[in-house]
Design a protein around this motif. Structure first.
Motif, PDB file in Angstrom:
ATOM      1  N   THR A 156       0.818  -1.205   0.000  1.00  0.00           N
ATOM      2  CA  THR A 156       0.000   0.000   0.000  1.00  0.00           C
ATOM      3  C   THR A 156       0.853   1.258   0.000  1.00  0.00           C
ATOM      4  O   THR A 156       0.584   2.219  -0.738  1.00  0.00           O
ATOM      5  N   GLU A 157       1.918   1.258   0.803  1.00  0.00           N
ATOM      6  CA  GLU A 157       2.804   2.417   0.872  1.00  0.00           C
ATOM      7  C   GLU A 157       3.501   2.667  -0.461  1.00  0.00           C
ATOM      8  O   GLU A 157       3.651   3.818  -0.892  1.00  0.00           O
ATOM      9  N   ILE A 158       3.940   1.589  -1.110  1.00  0.00           N
ATOM     10  CA  ILE A 158       4.619   1.746  -2.397  1.00  0.00           C
ATOM     11  C   ILE A 158       3.646   2.268  -3.450  1.00  0.00           C
ATOM     12  O   ILE A 158       3.988   3.154  -4.242  1.00  0.00           O
ATOM     13  N   LEU A 159       2.418   1.743  -3.453  1.00  0.00           N
ATOM     14  CA  LEU A 159       1.423   2.210  -4.414  1.00  0.00           C
ATOM     15  C   LEU A 159       1.099   3.682  -4.193  1.00  0.00           C
ATOM     16  O   LEU A 159       0.919   4.444  -5.158  1.00  0.00           O
ATOM     17  N   LEU A 160       1.044   4.116  -2.949  1.00  0.00           N
ATOM     18  CA  LEU A 160       0.787   5.525  -2.658  1.00  0.00           C
ATOM     19  C   LEU A 160       1.940   6.404  -3.127  1.00  0.00           C
ATOM     20  O   LEU A 160       1.732   7.541  -3.545  1.00  0.00           O
ATOM     21  N   SER A 161       3.160   5.854  -3.071  1.00  0.00           N
ATOM     22  CA  SER A 161       4.320   6.635  -3.498  1.00  0.00           C
ATOM     23  C   SER A 161       4.301   6.916  -5.002  1.00  0.00           C
ATOM     24  O   SER A 161       4.928   7.867  -5.460  1.00  0.00           O
ATOM     25  N   PHE A 162       3.570   6.104  -5.784  1.00  0.00           N
ATOM     26  CA  PHE A 162       3.446   6.356  -7.213  1.00  0.00           C
ATOM     27  C   PHE A 162       2.782   7.718  -7.463  1.00  0.00           C
ATOM     28  O   PHE A 162       3.112   8.417  -8.413  1.00  0.00           O
ATOM     29  N   THR A 163       1.851   8.081  -6.599  1.00  0.00           N
ATOM     30  CA  THR A 163       1.155   9.357  -6.766  1.00  0.00           C
ATOM     31  C   THR A 163       2.042  10.539  -6.374  1.00  0.00           C
ATOM     32  O   THR A 163       1.719  11.685  -6.711  1.00  0.00           O
ATOM     33  N   LYS A 164       3.133  10.269  -5.665  1.00  0.00           N
ATOM     34  CA  LYS A 164       4.028  11.333  -5.224  1.00  0.00           C
ATOM     35  C   LYS A 164       5.316  11.391  -6.046  1.00  0.00           C
ATOM     36  O   LYS A 164       6.212  12.191  -5.747  1.00  0.00           O
ATOM     37  N   ALA A 165       5.424  10.525  -7.056  1.00  0.00           N
ATOM     38  CA  ALA A 165       6.632  10.502  -7.896  1.00  0.00           C
ATOM     39  C   ALA A 165       6.842  11.862  -8.550  1.00  0.00           C
ATOM     40  O   ALA A 165       5.879  12.522  -8.951  1.00  0.00           O
ATOM     41  N   GLN A 166       8.094  12.261  -8.657  1.00  0.00           N
ATOM     42  CA  GLN A 166       8.422  13.546  -9.259  1.00  0.00           C
ATOM     43  C   GLN A 166       9.817  13.498  -9.865  1.00  0.00           C
ATOM     44  O   GLN A 166      10.585  12.579  -9.587  1.00  0.00           O
TER      45      GLN A 166
END
Length: 238
Positions: A156-166
């Motif tokens: 879940t944490e890794i999937l959420l990090s996709f939305t914060k990729a920059q």
């Protein structure tokens, strides 16, 4: 009659060296053992694909090799230009070596990215500090995981990090990587530069000596006649 074109899903790619844990991470994130094998968009390279959400697809590109100019490696490196999100997969135990090499090989200009440090179980104590350092250094989300045993909370944490990729922070590639020590097997006394060889020889002699005594005992027992009065009930063999 005009019809509304169906919006294509965004694509994230896993890119890293061979044996970095990419395939295990792919299985853990998608829940698929193999995924669909197809050409990655814009190239002839074959990749495994799986769906993360309705609007996000994950592709596992072939592992690249250090100082390898093969067609497969070059196409894998070039394929990131067609991805919407690039997931850098690096072994935590070798991050100080592999991460600079990977950044040097890739063209990530203005490309959204995040970093996943695998083999988290090998360096549980130092990993949080190193993850914070790499996050500050690169300016992108940094996650840690034991890809072979990915837990639901980690997924879940890794999937959420996709939305914060920059995109990488300007000048990040020119900064030196933190020297996170490579994990080596612990040295034994037998590897000591002075006492190692004598200790190994002594251990070998003791091993053969013990084996010889055990062999003589077995031979003596086999040679004794059946029902011999030498070994009566309650007596101890010597």
């Amino acid at each position: 009659m005009l019809t509304e074109a169906r919006e294509q899903p965004h694509t994230a790619v896993l890119i890293g060296f061979e044996s970095s844990g990419k395939s295990a991470l792919f299985r853990g994130l998608t829940g698929e053992e193999t995924g669909e094998e197809a050409n990655f968009r814009g190239s002839t390279i074959r990749s495994r694909k799986g769906r993360l959400t309705d609007g996000l697809e994950l592709a596992d590109l072939p592992g690249i090799r250090v100082q390898d100019d093969s067609r497969t490696t070059q196409e894998a490196l070039d394929s990131v230009t067609h991805a919407d999100i690039v997931v850098l997969v690096v072994r935590a135990t070798h991050a100080s070596v592999e991460l600079p090499l990977l950044l040097k090989a890739l063209n990530l200009d203005s490309k959204k990215a995040l970093l996943v440090l695998t083999f988290a179980d090998k360096q549980p104590n130092r990993l949080p500090e190193s993850a914070r350092y790499y996050g500050k250094w690169l300016g992108i989300p940094v996650m840690t995981a034991d890809a072979r045993r990915l837990k639901a909370a980690e997924r879940t944490e890794i999937l959420l990090s996709f939305t914060k990729a920059q995109p990488l922070r300007s000048g990040a590639k020119r900064m030196p990587a933190r020297h996170l020590s490579v994990v080596h097997p612990k040295a034994t006394w037998f590897e000591h530069p002075v006492w190692g060889r004598p200790l190994a020889l002594a251990a070998t002699c003791l091993l053969f000596a013990g084996t010889g005594r055990a062999g003589l005992s077995v031979v003596g027992m086999a040679a004794a006649p059946s029902g011999s009065n030498r070994y009566r009930s309650g007596q101890t063999l010597v």
